[in-house]
Design a protein around this motif. Structure first.
Motif, PDB file in Angstrom:
ATOM      1  N   ASN A   1       0.858  -1.183   0.000  1.00  0.00           N
ATOM      2  CA  ASN A   1       0.000   0.000   0.000  1.00  0.00           C
ATOM      3  C   ASN A   1       0.895   1.234   0.000  1.00  0.00           C
ATOM      4  N   VAL A   2       0.594   2.177  -0.887  1.00  0.00           N
ATOM      5  CA  VAL A   2       1.422   3.362  -1.041  1.00  0.00           C
ATOM      6  C   VAL A   2       0.555   4.608  -1.004  1.00  0.00           C
ATOM      7  N   GLU A   3       0.922   5.567  -0.160  1.00  0.00           N
ATOM      8  CA  GLU A   3       0.257   6.861  -0.117  1.00  0.00           C
ATOM      9  C   GLU A   3       1.122   7.879  -0.861  1.00  0.00           C
ATOM     10  N   VAL A   4       0.521   8.576  -1.816  1.00  0.00           N
ATOM     11  CA  VAL A   4       1.254   9.513  -2.669  1.00  0.00           C
ATOM     12  C   VAL A   4       0.733  10.926  -2.437  1.00  0.00           C
ATOM     13  N   LYS A   5       1.634  11.871  -2.287  1.00  0.00           N
ATOM     14  CA  LYS A   5       1.252  13.276  -2.114  1.00  0.00           C
ATOM     15  C   LYS A   5       1.835  14.104  -3.252  1.00  0.00           C
ATOM     16  N   LEU A   6       1.003  14.948  -3.853  1.00  0.00           N
ATOM     17  CA  LEU A   6       1.416  15.861  -4.910  1.00  0.00           C
ATOM     18  C   LEU A   6       1.350  17.281  -4.380  1.00  0.00           C
TER      19      LEU A   6
END
Length: 284
Positions: free
Chosen positions: A65-70
């Motif tokens: 599981n990966v949380e990505v922030k832009l």
């Protein structure tokens, strides 16, 4: 005012040509290589639109599981974001975003309705479950590949409705109907008429002026009110206003815009334009 931008672009082009030296060309090639790479030490706002950070929140049997922030690193709001990322993994599930396409080990990822825009220095996030036996590695910076484009005239219909008038004031609304089979995303409207808008709701004025050599002709750039930013196929949005008008209300010109995907041809042309102007940034 609309001619000011053309004059500014012309001025920048002239300055850039004056600085088109051998040193600048060498620096320009370095910049081009940095754009292809994952990160660079120079000012990323000249080459990229968002900074990407991510956190692997869980791993099991080749899945993560990966949380990505832009984060928006531009000096203006990013509307209707969409990014392309290289991937040596398979996205099995995604939330707060959607996969538009997968091709040549690259994923095109598009916003959800509730995180469609990214304000200056602000961030949005999405998560995904991936399958990979290797450690995940994502680029540190990305460009967004959607721009403001004109909506074809046959794909929408604009209607004006008048509710009441008194003295030189009029209360009315404008309805925009999507007559196409595709959703219109993050709409904006350019509008000319013989009236001055005094108040508006369900839309916002981003720019307005009265033409000096055309008496009682007003020009408006309008944008959505966020809660009504998308127009589904066959559906409508509307906004109301109180305007000042001496005669019968006339809309003399209008053009609808939306955020659309940048084609591969456009991306190549844009890179060529950036390279052309690179000497200005390298030698300043």
């Amino acid at each position: 005012m609309r001619n000011q931008w053309k004059r500014l672009v012309t001025f920048i082009l002239i300055v850039c040509l004056l600085f088109n030296s051998i040193v600048a060309v060498g620096a320009r090639d370095v910049k081009a290589e940095q754009r292809i790479g994952e990160s660079a030490d120079s000012d990323m706002s000249e080459e990229y639109d968002v900074k990407l950070t991510y956190d692997v929140t869980g791993t099991w049997d080749g899945h993560s599981n990966v949380e990505v922030k832009l984060t928006n690193i531009l000096d203006e709001k990013i509307e209707d974001w969409e990014i392309k990322i290289p991937a040596d993994f398979e996205i099995e599930n995604i939330w707060n975003a959607k996969v538009v396409s997968e091709q040549d080990n690259e994923y095109m990822i598009h916003n959800a309705d509730w995180n469609q825009d990214i304000d200056v220095k602000s961030s949005v996030s999405f998560g995904m479950t991936i399958q990979s036996d290797a450690k995940i590695k994502l680029p540190e910076y990305c460009t967004v590949n959607r721009i403001c484009v004109s909506v074809e005239e046959e794909n929408y219909k604009l209607e004006y409705t008048e509710y009441s008038n008194w003295d030189d004031k009029v209360n009315g609304k404008i309805t925009i109907k999507n007559t196409s089979d595709e959703r219109i995303e993050d709409w904006s409207l350019m509008l000319d008429g013989n009236f001055e808008i005094e108040s508006i709701w369900n839309a916002a004025i981003t720019e307005s002026f009265e033409e000096e050599d055309e008496q009682d002709t007003y020009y408006y750039d309008l944008e959505n009110a966020v809660h009504n930013q998308n127009i589904e196929a066959g559906q409508s949005v509307e906004f109301g206003f109180i305007i000042k008008c001496q005669d019968k209300v006339e809309i003399t010109n209008h053009e609808l815009f939306e955020m659309g995907m940048i084609s591969e041809d456009y991306m190549e042309e844009d890179l060529a334009r950036r390279r052309q102007f690179e000497p200005c940034f390298v030698l300043r």
